[in-house]
Design an enzyme around this catalytic site. Sequence first.
Site, mmCIF file in Angstrom:
data_model
loop_
_atom_site.group_PDB
_atom_site.id
_atom_site.type_symbol
_atom_site.label_atom_id
_atom_site.label_comp_id
_atom_site.label_asym_id
_atom_site.label_seq_id
_atom_site.Cartn_x
_atom_site.Cartn_y
_atom_site.Cartn_z
ATOM 1 N N LYS A 97 -1.050 6.102 6.369
ATOM 2 C CA LYS A 97 -1.862 5.717 5.215
ATOM 3 C C LYS A 97 -2.715 4.490 5.515
ATOM 4 C CE LYS A 97 1.159 7.958 1.921
ATOM 5 N NZ LYS A 97 1.996 7.884 0.710
ATOM 6 N N SER B 194 3.937 8.782 -4.193
ATOM 7 C CA SER B 194 3.494 7.529 -3.571
ATOM 8 C C SER B 194 2.210 6.931 -4.136
ATOM 9 C CB SER B 194 3.336 7.718 -2.060
ATOM 10 O OG SER B 194 2.348 8.666 -1.776
#
Length: 348
Positions: free
Chosen positions: A286, A241
């Site tokens: 996140k 990611s």
Amino acid sequence: MEKERINSKKKTVRNFLIGLITIVIVIIGLSWPTSYYIESPGDANSVSQFVKSGKKAADKNLYMVTVAERQASVLDYLLSFSREFDTRISQKNLMGNQNSAEYEQLQQWYMETSQNNAIYYAAQKAGVSAKKMFLGVYVMGIAKNSNFKHDLKLADVITAVNDQKFDSTKALMDYIQKQKIGQKIKVTVLRGNETLSFTEKTTKLTGSDNKAAIGIQLVERTKVITKPEISINAGSIGGPSAGLMFSLASYQLLTSKNLTHGQKIAGTGTIDDSGNVGMIGGVDKKVVAANNAGATVFFAPTQQLAGYKKSETNYAVALKTAKKIHSKMKIVPVATFDNALNYLKKIK
């Protein structure tokens, strides 16, 4: 009276011991590991720690964000229901049929692939020559009928067959398929830092009448070489990611351009070698991590995978999360590297 006093003292000691034993049992019970893992907001790390060109580090204001992942104790599992951004996931759903070591190795493969794609595309975008060096193929799955199922492990890297090395995945597979079905074949693999060899019989390639196979699913392993050289070392952090942020950092190093102008820029998303940004997991966590680190911008992928609603894209979830935590951080939709780069050009 004396006898009563002694009996009372014995009763007090007995009750104390019973209470102490009960407390110990409860503590052990609550700390006992479950078959669940907890995913929660992790850290926001400046990519300057990881992306370098020689002694030169990438822009310190570009940030990658992580999801913290840990096996839950009984107490941690129960407390997770009181923490808004904690997610409980079973070991089976998280790792499938892999054990912890295999799972970690695959996460490292995803990270390595992400780094290679990031460097390769950034070099193309910067007008710098980039070469992919073939290192072998990763074992990503092993068929039940494979004669190598007790030898090979997930994330092994096949580097040679019958002591022959190859310059592409196609060349390696073509060689195997030209062998006779049932013929013994020697496969050399790299497992961690150890080189191992195994000899077993080939099987029939699925869907073919006369082609041989060794019964594995594979993905190519390469190393990207640029001039000037870009290196990425994320240590124990795994997964794909950080691809977008690694590509921005690599591009910044290759062009020496100021991309952030003093602002903290965070983001997430995979990257392929064509510059497309892909969907990732845990985007809500996140966003929280980026906000906690004081980021002013957060890049979120807009990719809508099959089976997902538009309201379930990373961008949609990131917007919702930012609103929920009352963040002033700007959530920016990105489908490609160019989307992120063009946005950065506007913040001068």
